[in-house]
Design an enzyme around this catalytic site. Sequence first.
Site, PDB file in Angstrom:
ATOM      1  N   HIS A 321      45.542  -3.356   9.464  1.00 54.41           N
ATOM      2  CA  HIS A 321      45.662  -4.714  10.005  1.00 54.41           C
ATOM      3  C   HIS A 321      44.273  -5.343  10.029  1.00 54.41           C
ATOM      4  O   HIS A 321      43.282  -4.670  10.272  1.00 54.41           O
ATOM      5  CB  HIS A 321      46.224  -4.677  11.431  1.00 54.41           C
ATOM      6  N   ASP A 377      55.111  -3.832  11.086  1.00 57.34           N
ATOM      7  CA  ASP A 377      56.114  -3.751  10.014  1.00 57.34           C
ATOM      8  C   ASP A 377      56.618  -2.341   9.758  1.00 57.34           C
ATOM      9  O   ASP A 377      57.649  -2.155   9.120  1.00 57.34           O
ATOM     10  CB  ASP A 377      55.526  -4.324   8.721  1.00 57.34           C
TER      11      ASP A 377
HETATM   12  C1  SDX Z   1      51.382  -8.445   9.115  1.00 56.24           C
HETATM   13  O1  SDX Z   1      47.428 -11.214  10.314  1.00 56.24           O
HETATM   14  C2  SDX Z   1      48.466 -10.839  11.073  1.00 56.24           C
HETATM   15  O2  SDX Z   1      48.454 -10.936  12.277  1.00 56.24           O
HETATM   16  C3  SDX Z   1      49.657 -10.299  10.275  1.00 56.24           C
HETATM   17  C4  SDX Z   1      50.819  -9.786  11.121  1.00 56.24           C
HETATM   18  C5  SDX Z   1      51.435 -10.907  11.901  1.00 56.24           C
HETATM   19  O3  SDX Z   1      52.101 -10.608  12.909  1.00 56.24           O
HETATM   20  O4  SDX Z   1      51.361 -12.066  11.440  1.00 56.24           O
HETATM   21  O5  SDX Z   1      50.381  -8.784  12.017  1.00 56.24           O
HETATM   22  C6  SDX Z   1      51.928  -9.206  10.251  1.00 56.24           C
HETATM   23  O6  SDX Z   1      51.196  -9.026   8.073  1.00 56.24           O
HETATM   24  C7  SDX Z   1      51.017  -6.986   9.323  1.00 56.24           C
HETATM   25  C8  SDX Z   1      50.338  -6.371   8.047  1.00 56.24           C
HETATM   26  C9  SDX Z   1      51.451  -5.989   7.072  1.00 56.24           C
HETATM   27  N1  SDX Z   1      50.868  -5.571   5.782  1.00 56.24           N
HETATM   28  C10 SDX Z   1      50.918  -4.286   5.385  1.00 56.24           C
HETATM   29  O7  SDX Z   1      51.362  -3.357   6.050  1.00 56.24           O
HETATM   30  C11 SDX Z   1      50.420  -4.068   3.962  1.00 56.24           C
HETATM   31  C12 SDX Z   1      49.497  -2.840   3.934  1.00 56.24           C
HETATM   32  N2  SDX Z   1      48.290  -3.202   4.692  1.00 56.24           N
HETATM   33  C13 SDX Z   1      47.163  -3.702   3.951  1.00 56.24           C
HETATM   34  O8  SDX Z   1      47.430  -4.399   2.790  1.00 56.24           O
HETATM   35  C14 SDX Z   1      46.010  -4.191   4.812  1.00 56.24           C
HETATM   36  O9  SDX Z   1      45.839  -3.290   5.797  1.00 56.24           O
HETATM   37  C15 SDX Z   1      46.094  -5.578   5.428  1.00 56.24           C
HETATM   38  C16 SDX Z   1      46.359  -6.626   4.403  1.00 56.24           C
HETATM   39  C17 SDX Z   1      47.133  -5.621   6.460  1.00 56.24           C
HETATM   40  C18 SDX Z   1      44.727  -5.853   6.093  1.00 56.24           C
HETATM   41  O10 SDX Z   1      43.818  -5.908   5.094  1.00 56.24           O
HETATM   42  P1  SDX Z   1      42.251  -6.044   5.467  1.00 56.24           P
HETATM   43  O11 SDX Z   1      41.968  -6.106   6.898  1.00 56.24           O
HETATM   44  O12 SDX Z   1      41.748  -7.170   4.658  1.00 56.24           O
HETATM   45  O13 SDX Z   1      41.738  -4.639   5.091  1.00 56.24           O
HETATM   46  P2  SDX Z   1      41.096  -4.307   3.727  1.00 56.24           P
HETATM   47  O14 SDX Z   1      42.053  -4.673   2.648  1.00 56.24           O
HETATM   48  O15 SDX Z   1      39.746  -4.896   3.721  1.00 56.24           O
HETATM   49  O16 SDX Z   1      41.046  -2.709   3.834  1.00 56.24           O
HETATM   50  C19 SDX Z   1      39.931  -2.036   4.389  1.00 56.24           C
HETATM   51  C20 SDX Z   1      39.975  -0.680   3.708  1.00 56.24           C
HETATM   52  C21 SDX Z   1      40.004  -0.777   2.179  1.00 56.24           C
HETATM   53  O17 SDX Z   1      39.512   0.469   1.696  1.00 56.24           O
HETATM   54  P3  SDX Z   1      38.004   0.487   1.070  1.00 56.24           P
HETATM   55  O18 SDX Z   1      37.977  -0.562  -0.013  1.00 56.24           O
HETATM   56  O19 SDX Z   1      37.113   0.137   2.249  1.00 56.24           O
HETATM   57  O20 SDX Z   1      37.833   1.887   0.553  1.00 56.24           O
HETATM   58  O21 SDX Z   1      41.197   0.004   4.050  1.00 56.24           O
HETATM   59  C22 SDX Z   1      41.994   0.184   2.889  1.00 56.24           C
HETATM   60  C23 SDX Z   1      41.471  -0.801   1.836  1.00 56.24           C
HETATM   61  O22 SDX Z   1      41.723  -0.296   0.533  1.00 56.24           O
HETATM   62  N3  SDX Z   1      43.342  -0.144   3.278  1.00 56.24           N
HETATM   63  C24 SDX Z   1      44.403   0.598   2.996  1.00 56.24           C
HETATM   64  C25 SDX Z   1      45.485  -0.033   3.628  1.00 56.24           C
HETATM   65  N4  SDX Z   1      45.047  -1.136   4.257  1.00 56.24           N
HETATM   66  C26 SDX Z   1      43.720  -1.222   4.031  1.00 56.24           C
HETATM   67  N5  SDX Z   1      44.518   1.736   2.269  1.00 56.24           N
HETATM   68  C27 SDX Z   1      45.772   2.246   2.197  1.00 56.24           C
HETATM   69  N6  SDX Z   1      46.859   1.719   2.781  1.00 56.24           N
HETATM   70  C28 SDX Z   1      46.749   0.584   3.503  1.00 56.24           C
HETATM   71  N7  SDX Z   1      47.819   0.060   4.080  1.00 56.24           N
END
Ligand code: SDX
Length: 455
Positions: A321, A377
């Site tokens: 998140h 989710d």
């Molecule tokens: C919702 O914003 C809100 O409030 C949203 C929400 C709401 O109520 O409106 O809470 C609802 O959208 C919840 C999120 C649902 N999405 C997912 O579950 C999809 C999987 N999650 C990711 O795509 C990600 O965690 C996000 C999009 C939710 C957050 O992305 P960020 O904060 O921009 O994090 P990032 O992409 O910068 O990741 C940081 C690191 C990265 O690794 P490195 O490049 O540092 O090595 O963490 C990794 C990412 O690759 N990473 C994950 C991951 N999420 C981040 N690796 C594996 N699985 C994941 N789910």
Amino acid sequence: MADTESNAAGGSLEIKDSRTGTSYTVPIMPPATEGDTAIRAMDLRPIKANKEEFGLMTYDPAFMNTASCKSAITFIDGDKGILRYRGYPIEQLAEKASFLEVAWLLRNGELPTQPQYNDWTHQITYHTYVHENIKTFLQGFRYDAHPMSMLCSTVAAMSSFYPNAKNIQDPAERDISIVRLLAKLPTLAAFCFRHVKGLPFIYPDNDLGYVENFLSMVARMTEPKYEGNPIFVKALEVLFILHADHEQNCSTNAVRAVGSSHVDPFSAVAAGIAALYGPLHGGANEQVLHMIKEIGDIKNVPAFIEGVKGGKGNKLMGFGHRVYKSYDPRARIVKKLADEVFKVVGVDKDLEIALELERIALSDDYFVSRKLYPNVDFYTGLIYRSMAFPTDFFTVLFAVARTAGWLSQWEEMLNDKEQKIARPRQIYTGYGERAYAGSLSYDMTKSSKKDAVRK
Ligand code: SDX
């Protein structure tokens, strides 16, 4: 550079520009209720290397560290796993309030009195019907259309049925638009469901509460009166409350930005639905189920986890998140709800896979070091599936609930005297000026267009 608030409590930054040797004092805004503080980006504009320059901007792709607004609606503390609507902890609202009570709270800032609540539910109940032409509009979609695509289009189309909704500065017009959107979203969502199933549309039943009426429009068949399973009705009521708002998430940002052009709220909410559709946002609950289906069996979980860690871009859907760097407080509530629902429908291998994914993710350093905890989710999709909703309908359920938050944030934006049309700047990285050579022939007889048609 005087800030509109008195800066005594805020302090200031002393910035020395090494390019010119000039020093600047930039006021720090006084800490807000929960300590949020910032500098005004416009206070950086006077910082220039030479007077022809536009001035210093802040560069913040995806707004990782940018406050786009002031808001009093929802407070999140990502490190402490806190979520409050107008100061009320989500845990207390989820347990004791109704969704319509929360929708009132989000918009009005206080819980409704009994007379206010009675009138509010009456208003919503008696605006659940949609124009009959909407049914014809929906018939235009293919049988296998994604319900989020249908919902987004249909809500946008509703703008054409209520031309007065454009009068957004008129509180009475805002009131009736907010009532219409909250009342009709369940009807539209249910109609989308029935269209895809090839089933006749079920009209609203005004004897039923908000959630049970929605389930009636989704599930009623030949029985004269729908009777919802109380476990499912309660579960959906709680899930709607948990999904109602979440401060400046991607879809709320879309509603605020589109709404800042002073378009009608139907069009602004349609923009929110479009943003929520994305798999990184509201579409994640659907992706969680696809991920679990792809894993197929608990014995495949370790290999899948290695795939995610392998940096091939696979994500553990339902984890991570932007704000929560600890357990999403909503996920904790949903997991408890899942346990209650699965007592009724039974634990199956999908839930076992989910529990194993969570167990590993909460112990494996790859996820722990990145603070990737289950988000709202992760378990939500499993509950919706146990209620026999199709996977591609999960995000529609999210949209029905989030409409309450979108509308509250939309109206707060309109009433915020500091807000105007959202129009960010950019850092231009393209060509400098260059002359247009103009070497093309526009004689259509020589063009290859005919060949393309012949082929
Ligand atoms: C919702 O914003 C809100 O409030 C949203 C929400 C709401 O109520 O409106 O809470 C609802 O959208 C919840 C999120 C649902 N999405 C997912 O579950 C999809 C999987 N999650 C990711 O795509 C990600 O965690 C996000 C999009 C939710 C957050 O992305 P960020 O904060 O921009 O994090 P990032 O992409 O910068 O990741 C940081 C690191 C990265 O690794 P490195 O490049 O540092 O090595 O963490 C990794 C990412 O690759 N990473 C994950 C991951 N999420 C981040 N690796 C594996 N699985 C994941 N789910």
